[in-house]
Enzyme design. Structure first.
Site, PDB file in Angstrom:
ATOM      1  N   ASP A  41      38.142  40.279  88.025  1.00 17.29           N
ATOM      2  CA  ASP A  41      37.950  39.933  86.606  1.00 17.29           C
ATOM      3  C   ASP A  41      38.121  41.170  85.737  1.00 17.29           C
ATOM      4  OD1 ASP A  41      37.168  37.592  87.787  1.00 17.29           O
ATOM      5  OD2 ASP A  41      35.431  37.266  86.484  1.00 17.29           O
ATOM      6  N   ASP A  55      30.522  33.915  89.868  1.00 17.69           N
ATOM      7  CA  ASP A  55      31.837  33.754  89.284  1.00 17.69           C
ATOM      8  C   ASP A  55      32.172  32.269  89.155  1.00 17.69           C
ATOM      9  OD1 ASP A  55      34.350  34.964  88.443  1.00 17.69           O
ATOM     10  OD2 ASP A  55      35.161  33.984  90.211  1.00 17.69           O
ATOM     11  N   THR A  80      36.052  31.977  82.759  1.00 25.12           N
ATOM     12  CA  THR A  80      36.147  30.666  83.402  1.00 25.12           C
ATOM     13  C   THR A  80      34.901  29.824  83.151  1.00 25.12           C
ATOM     14  OG1 THR A  80      35.406  31.784  85.380  1.00 25.12           O
ATOM     15  CG2 THR A  80      37.719  31.284  85.239  1.00 25.12           C
ATOM     16  N   THR A  81      33.747  30.444  83.285  1.00 29.39           N
ATOM     17  CA  THR A  81      32.508  29.690  83.101  1.00 29.39           C
ATOM     18  C   THR A  81      32.440  29.170  81.662  1.00 29.39           C
ATOM     19  OG1 THR A  81      31.540  31.334  84.560  1.00 29.39           O
ATOM     20  CG2 THR A  81      30.042  29.769  83.557  1.00 29.39           C
TER      21      THR A  81
END
Ligand code: ADP
Ligand code: MG
Length: 543
Positions: free
Chosen positions: A396, A67, A100-101
């Protein structure tokens, strides 16, 4: 370093002797470098074939995760620009929960592309303008191409939930887990005036190591990780009438250390009897209004436990405040702080309150509540580490389902939307001249980092794959993306790999904002104060 400005009135000392300053291109170069480094850290974890990171803290505690937000949260970044990058991952995690990544990788690539332009002497303000125009256009195109769905279309919600788990350690269990996720969210969805919304505060997530991921379950009610306080109490109550107390069922101990002098045994006896009488009055009151379950935020002393159990009341003590609030909502009870005032109206209702064994612990389950919109997700898994990663992945997944219910528009994944946007923007940039066109083009190229990285992480040939992808895209097959699991370029919509449009929007907005902010900085001044002044650690020495 002191900074001296020449003015008509003579030199003016702007900065203290001790302040350190880094100016112009140097500042910019270092900031870009730091931001790119952060993006590089998470790059290999993007997508379903991305690798996991093992994070080891100073105490040797290990977290294994894929994550992006978690990886970045744990990194102790020192450089101010690196910290700004980490900030975007936090924002996106709070706003939409996924992506997010991608946002960090995209922001890092925008800066790398900007750097190429800076080297060609394109001014940063021109680059920022171009990026911003491109970002606005991208958002526009995104809403045009997105697929409108119905917020109660369970099939779509399941696909969205399982797509977000594709890239996680738990992807093998994504089928069963996404059902639980969708059911949880559908239970707490409220619809007013045709608009659906989800308040995740209505969902309690509990985790307990032991068993397997498959034992993860949705409980229609509230689970307390506490046991029934006294062995003589019932362990199961049907048609529960629940009193919620945020005051202790104890005789109040005086705040100051008071001394009670007792001169003869009868006085001692009286004193104890008085204490008992007070406790008994409390219990009688609760009993008189018909409560058969007492849930207390504070303590319940031995004597009170004894009286409660004699009345056949099930009691739990030292319950978290947040759980009390959830219980109030779920059962319709009012939290009472003064037992003297409690009345029948304050009691909440549930079909069943019972103590059950969860591994070696005993927990209290309050099920069949008055308000069915209160649910608990009980996460299970082989070890604490597994349970923690399941928790992060489920977060998520819950968020993306919520996203789609609140804005029912989806796009395909696997880099398809980014590839569509890139090709649109490249065409669109032709309307602009010179340097601005260059900046818009660089933005488009930067978007391609998403399919490119997914392909790279899947071990596919990046150049071949991108050529194939662009060719299919130019034929108008807009949902063509990278199927990382099968290692081929294909229509991702037909593969049921879909994501909320808001995640893509947020990635574009946050990354553009962060890149612009970093590009706008042409001066880094370390001011004294806070951690003692001087240049922040991690900044390269200046020559
Ligand atoms: P992020 O933190 O950005 O969500 P992830 O590691 O979760 O990063 O990867 C998300 C990306 O992986 C998205 O672009 C998504 O479309 C893509 N993806 C998900 N499943 C697949 C799949 N089966 N094949 C290819 N790409 C996928
Ligand atoms: Mg993700």
């Amino acid at each position: 370093m002191a900074s001296i400005q020449q003015t008509p009135n003579g030199p003016v000392l702007v900065l203290k002797e001790s302040a350190l300053q880094e100016k112009g291109r140097d500042a910019q170069k270092n900031n870009i470098m730091a931001a790119k480094m952060v993006a590089d850290i998470v790059k290999s974890s993007l997508g379903p074939r991305g690798l996991d990171k093992m994070l080891v803290d100073s105490l040797g505690d290990v977290t294994i995760t894929n994550d992006g937000a978690t990886i970045l949260k744990e990194i102790d970044a020192q450089h101010p620009a690196a910290k700004m990058m980490i900030e975007i991952s936090k924002t996106i995690d709070n706003e939409v929960g996924d992506g997010t990544t991608s946002s960090v990788i995209f922001a890092g690539t925008l800066l790398a592309k900007a750097e190429e332009l800076l080297k060609k002497d394109v001014h940063s303000s021109v680059i920022i303008e171009g990026f911003q125009a491109a970002s606005e256009k991208a958002l526009e195109i995104l809403s045009e191409i997105s697929k409108k769905v119905s917020p109660d279309d369970r099939e779509t919600l399941l696909q969205v939930a399982s797509t977000s788990m594709e890239s996680k350690l738990i992807s093998e269990d994504s089928e069963s887990l996404s059902k639980i996720v969708v059911d949880s969210i559908m239970n707490i969805t409220e619809t007013n005036d045709n608009k659906s919304s989800v308040d995740l505060d209505n969902l309690k997530v509990e985790k307990k190591a032991g068993g397997s991921i498959q034992d993860t379950a949705l409980i229609k009610g509230i689970v307390l990780d506490k046991e029934v306080v006294h062995s003589g109490m019932p362990k199961k109550i049907q048609q529960a009438k629940i009193a919620l107390l945020n005051t202790a069922m104890e005789v109040e101990k005086t705040e100051m250390s008071a001394e009670i002098r007792i001169n003869d045994p009868t006085q001692m006896q009286m004193f104890l009897e008085e204490e008992n009488r007070m406790i008994k009055t409390m219990v009688e009151k609760v009993h008189a209004i018909g409560a058969n379950v007492v849930i207390c935020q504070k303590g319940i002393d031995d004597m009170a436990q004894h009286f409660l159990s004699k009345h056949g009341i099930l009691a739990v003590r030292r319950v978290k405040e947040s759980d009390m609030t959830k219980l109030a909502k779920a059962t319709g009870a009012r939290i009472t702080s003064n037992i003297d005032d409690i009345s029948e109206k304050d009691l909440g209702a549930a079909n069943l309150v019972q103590q059950k064994k969860v591994e070696s612990d005993k927990w209290v389950f309050i099920e069949g509540c008055k308000n069915p919109q209160s649910v608990t997700l009980l996460i299970r898994g082989g070890s604490q580490r597994v349970v923690d990663e399941v928790d992060r992945s489920i977060h998520d997944s819950l968020m993306v389902v919520k996203d789609v219910i609140e804005k029912p528009e989806i796009v395909a994944g696997g880099g398809a939307p980014e590839a569509v946007l890139a090709s649109f923007l490249k065409d669109w940039s032709e309307r602009f001249e010179g340097r601005q066109q260059l900046a818009i083009n660089k933005f488009a190229e930067a978007l391609e980092i998403i399919p490119l990285t997914i392909a790279e992480n899947a071990g596919m040939d990046p150049i071949d794959t991108m050529v194939k992808l662009r060719a299919r895209q130019s034929e108008g097959k807009k949902w063509t993306g990278i199927n990382a699991k099968e290692g081929r370029v294909t229509d991702m919509l037909s593969q049921n790999i879909v994501e909320p449009v808001v995640v893509k929007e947020q990635i574009i907005k946050s990354a553009t904002e962060a890149a612009s902010m970093i590009l706008r900085i042409d001066d880094v001044i370390a001011i004294s104060g806070g951690s003692g002044g001087g240049m922040p650690p991690g900044m390269p020495p200046m020559g």
